[in-house]
Design a protein around this motif. Structure first.
Motif, mmCIF file in Angstrom:
data_model
loop_
_atom_site.group_PDB
_atom_site.id
_atom_site.type_symbol
_atom_site.label_atom_id
_atom_site.label_comp_id
_atom_site.label_asym_id
_atom_site.label_seq_id
_atom_site.Cartn_x
_atom_site.Cartn_y
_atom_site.Cartn_z
ATOM 1 N N VAL A 85 10.642 7.290 -63.712
ATOM 2 C CA VAL A 85 9.704 8.599 -64.112
ATOM 3 C C VAL A 85 8.898 9.109 -62.899
ATOM 4 C CG1 VAL A 85 7.063 8.290 -64.988
ATOM 5 C CG2 VAL A 85 8.900 6.822 -65.791
ATOM 6 N N SER A 86 8.863 10.385 -62.937
ATOM 7 C CA SER A 86 8.493 11.276 -61.797
ATOM 8 C C SER A 86 9.128 10.750 -60.409
ATOM 9 C CB SER A 86 7.008 10.987 -61.367
ATOM 10 O OG SER A 86 6.351 11.567 -62.764
ATOM 11 N N SER A 87 10.637 10.659 -60.706
ATOM 12 C CA SER A 87 11.394 10.244 -59.704
ATOM 13 C C SER A 87 11.449 10.554 -58.285
ATOM 14 C CB SER A 87 12.873 10.128 -60.152
ATOM 15 O OG SER A 87 12.884 9.383 -61.457
ATOM 16 N N SER A 88 11.096 12.119 -58.282
ATOM 17 C CA SER A 88 11.187 12.523 -56.819
ATOM 18 C C SER A 88 9.960 11.830 -55.917
ATOM 19 C CB SER A 88 11.124 14.083 -56.782
ATOM 20 O OG SER A 88 11.983 14.744 -57.064
ATOM 21 N N GLU A 89 8.789 11.824 -56.409
ATOM 22 C CA GLU A 89 7.871 11.426 -55.831
ATOM 23 C C GLU A 89 7.715 9.900 -55.752
ATOM 24 O OE1 GLU A 89 3.740 12.354 -57.454
ATOM 25 O OE2 GLU A 89 2.867 11.489 -55.513
ATOM 26 N N GLU A 90 8.052 9.291 -56.896
ATOM 27 C CA GLU A 90 7.843 7.780 -56.719
ATOM 28 C C GLU A 90 8.917 7.078 -56.032
ATOM 29 O OE1 GLU A 90 7.190 6.090 -60.660
ATOM 30 O OE2 GLU A 90 5.452 7.424 -61.238
ATOM 31 N N LEU A 91 10.040 7.740 -55.800
ATOM 32 C CA LEU A 91 11.159 6.989 -55.163
ATOM 33 C C LEU A 91 10.808 7.683 -53.672
ATOM 34 C CD1 LEU A 91 12.661 6.808 -57.806
ATOM 35 C CD2 LEU A 91 14.772 6.829 -56.732
ATOM 36 N N GLY A 92 10.485 8.890 -53.684
ATOM 37 C CA GLY A 92 10.242 9.403 -52.519
ATOM 38 C C GLY A 92 9.122 8.471 -51.710
ATOM 39 N N ARG A 93 7.887 8.083 -52.272
ATOM 40 C CA ARG A 93 6.868 7.476 -51.605
ATOM 41 C C ARG A 93 7.366 5.949 -51.491
ATOM 42 N NH1 ARG A 93 1.421 8.790 -51.980
ATOM 43 N NH2 ARG A 93 1.060 10.860 -52.639
ATOM 44 N N GLY A 94 8.414 5.534 -51.876
ATOM 45 C CA GLY A 94 8.821 4.137 -51.306
ATOM 46 C C GLY A 94 9.263 3.286 -52.422
ATOM 47 N N LEU A 95 9.342 3.650 -53.591
ATOM 48 C CA LEU A 95 9.351 2.818 -54.873
ATOM 49 C C LEU A 95 10.878 2.481 -55.273
ATOM 50 C CD1 LEU A 95 6.572 3.875 -57.331
ATOM 51 C CD2 LEU A 95 6.751 1.755 -55.822
ATOM 52 N N VAL A 96 11.309 1.671 -54.052
ATOM 53 C CA VAL A 96 12.993 1.206 -54.310
ATOM 54 C C VAL A 96 13.027 0.022 -53.797
ATOM 55 C CG1 VAL A 96 13.756 3.857 -54.037
ATOM 56 C CG2 VAL A 96 13.446 2.371 -51.903
ATOM 57 N N GLY A 97 14.109 -0.944 -54.227
ATOM 58 C CA GLY A 97 14.123 -1.992 -53.692
ATOM 59 C C GLY A 97 15.535 -2.612 -54.068
ATOM 60 N N PRO A 98 16.017 -3.736 -53.246
ATOM 61 C CA PRO A 98 17.364 -4.458 -53.402
ATOM 62 C C PRO A 98 17.102 -5.589 -54.447
ATOM 63 C CG PRO A 98 16.477 -4.854 -51.269
ATOM 64 C CD PRO A 98 15.367 -4.279 -51.771
ATOM 65 N N LEU A 99 18.331 -5.478 -55.227
ATOM 66 C CA LEU A 99 18.352 -6.532 -56.123
ATOM 67 C C LEU A 99 19.737 -7.158 -55.820
ATOM 68 C CD1 LEU A 99 18.164 -8.242 -58.736
ATOM 69 C CD2 LEU A 99 18.645 -6.297 -60.277
ATOM 70 N N ILE A 100 19.733 -8.341 -55.450
ATOM 71 C CA ILE A 100 20.870 -8.838 -54.981
ATOM 72 C C ILE A 100 21.341 -10.065 -55.928
ATOM 73 C CG2 ILE A 100 22.171 -10.341 -53.281
ATOM 74 C CD1 ILE A 100 21.263 -7.532 -52.341
ATOM 75 N N VAL A 101 22.764 -9.992 -56.506
ATOM 76 C CA VAL A 101 23.039 -11.097 -57.665
ATOM 77 C C VAL A 101 24.169 -11.737 -56.808
ATOM 78 C CG1 VAL A 101 24.257 -11.340 -59.777
ATOM 79 C CG2 VAL A 101 22.836 -9.256 -59.489
ATOM 80 N N GLU A 102 23.734 -13.203 -56.617
ATOM 81 C CA GLU A 102 24.769 -13.951 -55.882
ATOM 82 C C GLU A 102 26.016 -14.576 -56.873
ATOM 83 O OE1 GLU A 102 22.166 -16.925 -54.453
ATOM 84 O OE2 GLU A 102 21.174 -15.627 -52.950
ATOM 85 N N GLU A 103 27.205 -14.546 -56.192
ATOM 86 C CA GLU A 103 28.093 -15.331 -56.988
ATOM 87 C C GLU A 103 28.142 -16.792 -57.380
ATOM 88 O OE1 GLU A 103 28.383 -13.679 -54.118
ATOM 89 O OE2 GLU A 103 29.653 -11.869 -54.557
ATOM 90 N N ARG A 104 28.556 -17.052 -58.407
ATOM 91 C CA ARG A 104 28.343 -18.388 -58.732
ATOM 92 C C ARG A 104 28.621 -19.612 -58.079
ATOM 93 N NH1 ARG A 104 25.358 -18.618 -63.144
ATOM 94 N NH2 ARG A 104 25.332 -21.090 -63.036
ATOM 95 N N GLU A 105 29.691 -19.194 -57.311
ATOM 96 C CA GLU A 105 30.537 -20.099 -56.342
ATOM 97 C C GLU A 105 30.442 -19.696 -55.085
ATOM 98 O OE1 GLU A 105 31.432 -22.956 -57.513
ATOM 99 O OE2 GLU A 105 31.179 -22.381 -59.650
ATOM 100 N N PRO A 106 30.235 -20.562 -53.964
ATOM 101 C CA PRO A 106 30.274 -20.093 -52.553
ATOM 102 C C PRO A 106 31.398 -19.248 -51.988
ATOM 103 C CG PRO A 106 30.008 -22.355 -52.382
ATOM 104 C CD PRO A 106 30.388 -21.926 -53.904
#
Ligand code: CU
Length: 456
Positions: free
Chosen positions: A140-161
């Motif tokens: 929503v309102s992506s230029s401004e919302e992402l531009g102001r910092g609304l971004v973040g990492p999502l890490i999905v770890e493997e099931r096995e080492p």
């Protein structure tokens, strides 16, 4: 599709779990395997002053206590349950970039859900089928919302080492700020009609010229995420021993990083870097420009070896021999002069149609209708002088060919389509829904370069 307010759970009044100040999100890992009650993360979006320019405050918006926001982690095959609380002055949603999930969890306003209004919350719950590096952001309102910092990492770890003993996450973002840290325009029509509106100040993990420590002699898994609105980083690491292990969310056969890798907005890369002797440094650069530094620090571990190739994700293999072919033409229109009141300019089109972010009914007119379970080959034709990172929601696709470069076929969710390039991608239409198909240069997307693809 229609929504009622009832489907968006009520305000904060009945919320028992809020015990956090604005801007603080906690992680409490309950380790549950089903959707059930409760949630694994409470994620609050709220205003947060950050110091990007020394001595000055920038009025950012953030998920949690930092921008880029709280790193979310989940194990492949498990449920991710996030209670998202909106403490911003504006409405928003969360889209989970690259995750194959049900449409109701995809975070697209008026397609997946109603926007989450200030003071409301929304529970996102879905199972993550694929391991890899992903990210989240509003739609929503992506230029401004992402531009102001609304971004973040999502890490999905493997099931096995995987054989990696060390790991770092590097989020790239440039900021639209002036010399006093005040925000400048997130989207300027003149720029939106070209490469997109770029920020002036580059950061890694929210820090200009940030430094990341690596254990000397060890091989570290370094996940590099381009969370920027606009910039394609021409990433290089002069003098480094670095191998590419995954592109976007999917493993590739390990190969040297080479001279550089062009990482468009929304794209990710998983590197293995063998750190040099303690005290030595490596420059992470965008072309000739240093973005940040990897610094080797003394390690008492015995030097590690290169881990084996990462396990493939369970993405369906398209049947190329029997696939139906569809053409998608990406065009520049550039009719900047005639813009209706309150409407963004219409600068770009896909197959002759421009998306209008102010028209809530655009998704009712999908640009293509796919039959569930069938294989398709998309011929992507960039008829413009600018490159576009083309992203599809809901499904991963396989990049199979390009008229501009040799392609080793690989699965991804975003393909950087070069200027005037023609590329072929293929997929099995295995996820029913109405899925956004768009350029991830945010002001290209907001000025027409988006479409909906229906799978039923
Ligand atoms: Cu674009």
């Amino acid at each position: 599709m229609s929504f009622t307010r009832r489907q968006i759970l009520g305000g904060l009044a009945g919320l028992a779990v809020v015990g956090l100040g604005a801007g603080g999100a906690s992680r409490y890992w309950l380790g549950r395997t089903g959707p059930g009650e409760g949630h694994d993360y409470e994620l609050i979006a709220a205003p947060l002053d950050v110091e990007l320019v020394p001595g000055f405050k920038t009025p950012a918006w953030a998920f949690g206590a930092s921008a880029p926001g709280t790193e979310l982690r989940v194990r492949q095959g498990d449920w991710l349950r996030v209670r998202f609380i909106n403490q911003l002055p504006v409405e928003t949603t969360i889209h989970w970039h690259g995750i194959r999930l049900p449409l109701e969890m995809d975070g697209v306003p008026y397609v997946s859900q109603l926007p989450v209004k200030p003071g409301e919350y929304f529970d996102y719950k879905f199972r993550v089928p694929d391991a890899g590096s992903y990210w989240y952001h509003p739609h929503v309102s992506s230029s401004e919302e992402l531009g102001r910092g609304l971004v973040g990492p999502l890490i999905v770890e493997e099931r096995e080492p995987t054989g990696f003993a060390h790991e770092r996450v590097v989020s790239l973002k440039s900021w639209h700020v002036d010399e006093q840290g005040a925000f400048t325009d997130f989207s300027v029509t003149r720029e939106a009609a070209r490469e997109g509106t770029a920020g002036r100040l580059s950061t890694i993990n929210g820090v200009p010229q940030g430094v990341i420590e690596l254990p000397a002699g060890q091989v570290t898994r370094v996940r590099i995420l381009n969370l920027d609105n606009t910039v394609t980083y021409r990433l290089n690491l002069p003098g480094a021993e670095a191998m590419i292990y995954a592109l976007d969310g999917n493993p590739v056969k390990p190969r040297p990083l080479g001279k550089d890798y062009w990482l468009g907005p929304g794209m990710r890369m998983c590197l293995a870097i063998r750190a040099p002797a303690a005290g030595e440094e490596l420059s992470l650069r965008n072309g000739p420009v240093r973005l940040g530094t990897f610094r080797s620090v003394a390690s008492h571990d015995t030097p590690g070896d290169w881990p084996p190739e990462l396990p493939a994700n369970p993405v369906a293999e398209p049947d190329l021999a029997n696939a139906e072919k569809l053409n998608f033409n990406f065009e520049w229109v550039g009719s900047m002069s005639v813009t209706a009141e309150g409407k963004p300019p219409s600068l770009w089109q896909i197959n002759g149609k421009a998306w209008d972010i102010t028209d809530k009914t655009c998704a009712d007119r999908p640009i293509a209708k796919l039959e569930k379970g069938k294989s398709y080959i998309f011929e992507l034709k960039n008829m413009t002088q600018y490159q576009h990172p083309i992203h599809l929601h809901g499904m991963s696709f396989k990049v199979i060919a390009s008229n501009r470069k040799d392609v080793i076929p690989y699965f991804t969710d975003t393909y950087l389509l070069g200027r005037n390039e023609r590329a072929r991608i293929a997929l099995v239409a295995d996820n029913p829904g109405v899925w956004m198909f768009h350029c991830h240069v945010i002001d290209h997307m907001e000025t027409g370069l988006m479409a909906a693809i229906e799978v039923s």
